[in-house]
Structures are given as C-alpha cells and as structure tokens.
Design a protein around this motif. Sequence first.
Motif, PDB file in Angstrom:
ATOM      1  N   MET A   1      -8.275 -16.510  12.919  1.00  0.00           N
ATOM      2  CA  MET A   1      -7.314 -15.465  12.573  1.00  0.00           C
ATOM      3  C   MET A   1      -7.470 -15.094  11.105  1.00  0.00           C
ATOM      4  O   MET A   1      -7.652 -15.954  10.248  1.00  0.00           O
ATOM      5  CB  MET A   1      -5.894 -15.973  12.848  1.00  0.00           C
ATOM      6  N   ASN A   2      -7.397 -13.812  10.807  1.00  0.00           N
ATOM      7  CA  ASN A   2      -7.423 -13.344   9.428  1.00  0.00           C
ATOM      8  C   ASN A   2      -5.997 -13.284   8.906  1.00  0.00           C
ATOM      9  O   ASN A   2      -5.196 -12.489   9.397  1.00  0.00           O
ATOM     10  CB  ASN A   2      -8.059 -11.956   9.339  1.00  0.00           C
ATOM     11  N   PHE A   3      -5.716 -14.120   7.939  1.00  0.00           N
ATOM     12  CA  PHE A   3      -4.374 -14.159   7.375  1.00  0.00           C
ATOM     13  C   PHE A   3      -4.232 -13.111   6.279  1.00  0.00           C
ATOM     14  O   PHE A   3      -5.192 -12.777   5.587  1.00  0.00           O
ATOM     15  CB  PHE A   3      -4.073 -15.544   6.800  1.00  0.00           C
ATOM     16  N   LYS A   4      -3.002 -12.605   6.127  1.00  0.00           N
ATOM     17  CA  LYS A   4      -2.702 -11.670   5.049  1.00  0.00           C
ATOM     18  C   LYS A   4      -2.776 -12.399   3.718  1.00  0.00           C
ATOM     19  O   LYS A   4      -2.427 -13.575   3.612  1.00  0.00           O
ATOM     20  CB  LYS A   4      -1.304 -11.079   5.225  1.00  0.00           C
ATOM     21  N   ILE A   5      -3.212 -11.675   2.706  1.00  0.00           N
ATOM     22  CA  ILE A   5      -3.239 -12.195   1.342  1.00  0.00           C
ATOM     23  C   ILE A   5      -1.825 -12.034   0.778  1.00  0.00           C
ATOM     24  O   ILE A   5      -1.245 -10.945   0.875  1.00  0.00           O
ATOM     25  CB  ILE A   5      -4.266 -11.421   0.502  1.00  0.00           C
ATOM     26  N   PRO A   6      -1.254 -13.074   0.191  1.00  0.00           N
ATOM     27  CA  PRO A   6       0.121 -12.976  -0.310  1.00  0.00           C
ATOM     28  C   PRO A   6       0.217 -12.267  -1.667  1.00  0.00           C
ATOM     29  O   PRO A   6       0.880 -12.721  -2.599  1.00  0.00           O
ATOM     30  CB  PRO A   6       0.574 -14.433  -0.386  1.00  0.00           C
ATOM     31  N   GLU A   7      -0.478 -11.151  -1.761  1.00  0.00           N
ATOM     32  CA  GLU A   7      -0.424 -10.274  -2.930  1.00  0.00           C
ATOM     33  C   GLU A   7      -0.349  -8.856  -2.376  1.00  0.00           C
ATOM     34  O   GLU A   7      -1.225  -8.437  -1.623  1.00  0.00           O
ATOM     35  CB  GLU A   7      -1.672 -10.426  -3.794  1.00  0.00           C
ATOM     36  N   SER A   8       0.699  -8.134  -2.739  1.00  0.00           N
ATOM     37  CA  SER A   8       0.917  -6.815  -2.151  1.00  0.00           C
ATOM     38  C   SER A   8       1.363  -5.807  -3.200  1.00  0.00           C
ATOM     39  O   SER A   8       1.660  -6.163  -4.340  1.00  0.00           O
ATOM     40  CB  SER A   8       1.964  -6.909  -1.038  1.00  0.00           C
ATOM     41  N   VAL A   9       1.412  -4.554  -2.752  1.00  0.00           N
ATOM     42  CA  VAL A   9       1.921  -3.478  -3.598  1.00  0.00           C
ATOM     43  C   VAL A   9       3.182  -2.907  -2.972  1.00  0.00           C
ATOM     44  O   VAL A   9       3.392  -2.984  -1.764  1.00  0.00           O
ATOM     45  CB  VAL A   9       0.885  -2.346  -3.787  1.00  0.00           C
ATOM     46  N   LEU A  10       3.994  -2.351  -3.821  1.00  0.00           N
ATOM     47  CA  LEU A  10       5.158  -1.554  -3.440  1.00  0.00           C
ATOM     48  C   LEU A  10       4.969  -0.235  -4.165  1.00  0.00           C
ATOM     49  O   LEU A  10       4.791  -0.222  -5.387  1.00  0.00           O
ATOM     50  CB  LEU A  10       6.445  -2.237  -3.899  1.00  0.00           C
ATOM     51  N   VAL A  11       4.942   0.867  -3.428  1.00  0.00           N
ATOM     52  CA  VAL A  11       4.759   2.183  -4.046  1.00  0.00           C
ATOM     53  C   VAL A  11       5.996   3.023  -3.767  1.00  0.00           C
ATOM     54  O   VAL A  11       6.278   3.360  -2.613  1.00  0.00           O
ATOM     55  CB  VAL A  11       3.499   2.902  -3.518  1.00  0.00           C
ATOM     56  N   VAL A  12       6.727   3.337  -4.819  1.00  0.00           N
ATOM     57  CA  VAL A  12       7.893   4.205  -4.719  1.00  0.00           C
ATOM     58  C   VAL A  12       7.386   5.649  -4.827  1.00  0.00           C
ATOM     59  O   VAL A  12       6.870   6.052  -5.874  1.00  0.00           O
ATOM     60  CB  VAL A  12       8.927   3.904  -5.820  1.00  0.00           C
ATOM     61  N   ILE A  13       7.496   6.384  -3.735  1.00  0.00           N
ATOM     62  CA  ILE A  13       7.080   7.789  -3.707  1.00  0.00           C
ATOM     63  C   ILE A  13       8.333   8.625  -3.939  1.00  0.00           C
ATOM     64  O   ILE A  13       9.337   8.454  -3.241  1.00  0.00           O
ATOM     65  CB  ILE A  13       6.416   8.141  -2.366  1.00  0.00           C
ATOM     66  N   TYR A  14       8.253   9.537  -4.922  1.00  0.00           N
ATOM     67  CA  TYR A  14       9.451  10.282  -5.309  1.00  0.00           C
ATOM     68  C   TYR A  14       9.080  11.692  -5.759  1.00  0.00           C
ATOM     69  O   TYR A  14       7.904  12.008  -5.982  1.00  0.00           O
ATOM     70  CB  TYR A  14      10.190   9.544  -6.428  1.00  0.00           C
ATOM     71  N   THR A  15      10.105  12.535  -5.883  1.00  0.00           N
ATOM     72  CA  THR A  15       9.926  13.896  -6.377  1.00  0.00           C
ATOM     73  C   THR A  15      10.438  13.983  -7.811  1.00  0.00           C
ATOM     74  O   THR A  15      11.119  13.063  -8.293  1.00  0.00           O
ATOM     75  CB  THR A  15      10.706  14.904  -5.519  1.00  0.00           C
ATOM     76  N   SER A  16      10.160  15.085  -8.460  1.00  0.00           N
ATOM     77  CA  SER A  16      10.651  15.274  -9.833  1.00  0.00           C
ATOM     78  C   SER A  16      12.176  15.330  -9.883  1.00  0.00           C
ATOM     79  O   SER A  16      12.776  15.095 -10.926  1.00  0.00           O
ATOM     80  CB  SER A  16      10.047  16.538 -10.444  1.00  0.00           C
ATOM     81  N   GLU A  17      12.814  15.606  -8.735  1.00  0.00           N
ATOM     82  CA  GLU A  17      14.281  15.620  -8.651  1.00  0.00           C
ATOM     83  C   GLU A  17      14.849  14.235  -8.320  1.00  0.00           C
ATOM     84  O   GLU A  17      16.035  14.093  -8.026  1.00  0.00           O
ATOM     85  CB  GLU A  17      14.751  16.627  -7.596  1.00  0.00           C
ATOM     86  N   LEU A  18      13.997  13.218  -8.334  1.00  0.00           N
ATOM     87  CA  LEU A  18      14.371  11.818  -8.059  1.00  0.00           C
ATOM     88  C   LEU A  18      14.818  11.601  -6.619  1.00  0.00           C
ATOM     89  O   LEU A  18      15.666  10.748  -6.345  1.00  0.00           O
ATOM     90  CB  LEU A  18      15.420  11.305  -9.038  1.00  0.00           C
ATOM     91  N   GLU A  19      14.239  12.343  -5.704  1.00  0.00           N
ATOM     92  CA  GLU A  19      14.406  12.039  -4.287  1.00  0.00           C
ATOM     93  C   GLU A  19      13.303  11.048  -3.933  1.00  0.00           C
ATOM     94  O   GLU A  19      12.171  11.181  -4.409  1.00  0.00           O
ATOM     95  CB  GLU A  19      14.269  13.285  -3.431  1.00  0.00           C
ATOM     96  N   VAL A  20      13.633  10.080  -3.102  1.00  0.00           N
ATOM     97  CA  VAL A  20      12.699   9.004  -2.758  1.00  0.00           C
ATOM     98  C   VAL A  20      12.377   9.063  -1.271  1.00  0.00           C
ATOM     99  O   VAL A  20      13.274   9.247  -0.440  1.00  0.00           O
ATOM    100  CB  VAL A  20      13.303   7.628  -3.129  1.00  0.00           C
ATOM    101  N   LEU A  21      11.108   8.889  -0.964  1.00  0.00           N
ATOM    102  CA  LEU A  21      10.653   8.829   0.419  1.00  0.00           C
ATOM    103  C   LEU A  21      10.842   7.407   0.941  1.00  0.00           C
ATOM    104  O   LEU A  21      10.330   6.454   0.352  1.00  0.00           O
ATOM    105  CB  LEU A  21       9.168   9.208   0.515  1.00  0.00           C
ATOM    106  N   LEU A  22      11.590   7.268   2.034  1.00  0.00           N
ATOM    107  CA  LEU A  22      11.730   5.984   2.711  1.00  0.00           C
ATOM    108  C   LEU A  22      11.163   6.106   4.110  1.00  0.00           C
ATOM    109  O   LEU A  22      11.275   7.156   4.749  1.00  0.00           O
ATOM    110  CB  LEU A  22      13.192   5.550   2.798  1.00  0.00           C
ATOM    111  N   ILE A  23      10.565   5.019   4.589  1.00  0.00           N
ATOM    112  CA  ILE A  23       9.988   4.978   5.925  1.00  0.00           C
ATOM    113  C   ILE A  23      10.587   3.798   6.686  1.00  0.00           C
ATOM    114  O   ILE A  23      10.856   2.750   6.111  1.00  0.00           O
ATOM    115  CB  ILE A  23       8.444   4.919   5.865  1.00  0.00           C
ATOM    116  N   GLU A  24      10.810   4.022   7.967  1.00  0.00           N
ATOM    117  CA  GLU A  24      11.450   3.010   8.816  1.00  0.00           C
ATOM    118  C   GLU A  24      10.378   2.201   9.537  1.00  0.00           C
ATOM    119  O   GLU A  24       9.503   2.755  10.196  1.00  0.00           O
ATOM    120  CB  GLU A  24      12.365   3.681   9.833  1.00  0.00           C
ATOM    121  N   ARG A  25      10.477   0.887   9.446  1.00  0.00           N
ATOM    122  CA  ARG A  25       9.491  -0.007  10.054  1.00  0.00           C
ATOM    123  C   ARG A  25       9.542   0.080  11.575  1.00  0.00           C
ATOM    124  O   ARG A  25      10.616   0.051  12.168  1.00  0.00           O
ATOM    125  CB  ARG A  25       9.749  -1.450   9.629  1.00  0.00           C
ATOM    126  N   ALA A  26       8.385   0.123  12.203  1.00  0.00           N
ATOM    127  CA  ALA A  26       8.314   0.152  13.666  1.00  0.00           C
ATOM    128  C   ALA A  26       8.628  -1.218  14.256  1.00  0.00           C
ATOM    129  O   ALA A  26       9.232  -1.311  15.327  1.00  0.00           O
ATOM    130  CB  ALA A  26       6.929   0.601  14.120  1.00  0.00           C
TER     131      ALA A  26
END
Length: 146
Positions: A1-26
């Motif tokens: 099994m290929n295990f995940k590497i315990p190093e990740s990124v978090l990317v906050v996607i936003y607009t110039s008006e400070l609206e943030v894109l959120l996504i719902e996990r499946a």
Amino acid sequence: MNFKIPESVLVVIYTSELEVLLIERADKPGFWQSVTGSKESPDEAWALTAQREVQEETGIGSELFALRDWQISNVYEIYPVWRHRYAPGVTQNTEHVFGLCVPRDIAITLAPREHLRYQWLPHRAAADLCFSASNAEAILQLPKLK
C-alpha cells in the motif's frame, strides 16, 4: 500500500472582496474546507504541491494567478477516521498554508470523487463553516495576508 506523506498544503482561494471558496468533502458530507492535499513525494516543493492540488480539486490553473506562500505551518493530529491512509504509527501532519486570489467568476470544476459542491462565502462565514481549526484560522488571517 502507498501511504500518504504526512506533509500537506492548505490553499485558501479567495477574491479581492475577501470571499472564500469552500468545497464539501465527498467522503464526509457536511465537512467544508479549502483545498488541501499531501505531497506526492518527500522532495516535492510546497508550491508545486499547492498548484497540483488546486488544479486537481477545482480545475483552476493556479499558475495564471499569484499563488502566495503565507509562511505559516501547522502541525496537527490527523483525524482518526483518516489515519489508515498513513503509515502505521503516524498521527501528526504538517500543513503549509498558501493563498490564491482569483476572479469571482472563475470556472470551478470539482473532482467528483473528492468533493460534492462548492460555495463562495465572506471570509468570516467561511471560517465559521470549516470543520478544521487550522483552516478556519488561516481564513481569519486573510485580511492581513492577502
């Protein structure tokens, strides 16, 4: 099994008006978050991981916009429900935070195996909806870091 590497990124996607894109996990309906994802190899650069994850999860080509390294790293305990993805005994993950400012009308194409739907919210409302404390805190830092 290929295990995940315990190093990740978090990317906050936003607009110039400070609206943030959120996504719902499946795999956990009702769990809303920003783009996240693990390195594919230990030597993969943080910025490349962030670009790849943004493309995979939203369809946004982040190379067209200013992906900014916010110079924030969080170490947190991996939720027990997801620990089976990591090597035995791995309980903590290091997350590196980025910001990505995009136009509000940008096309979003979700990865259907990973996410159910998306929404744009004012940054404070987005922070309130996030299930992850580190994600919420990053979003609350947006006015200072954008």
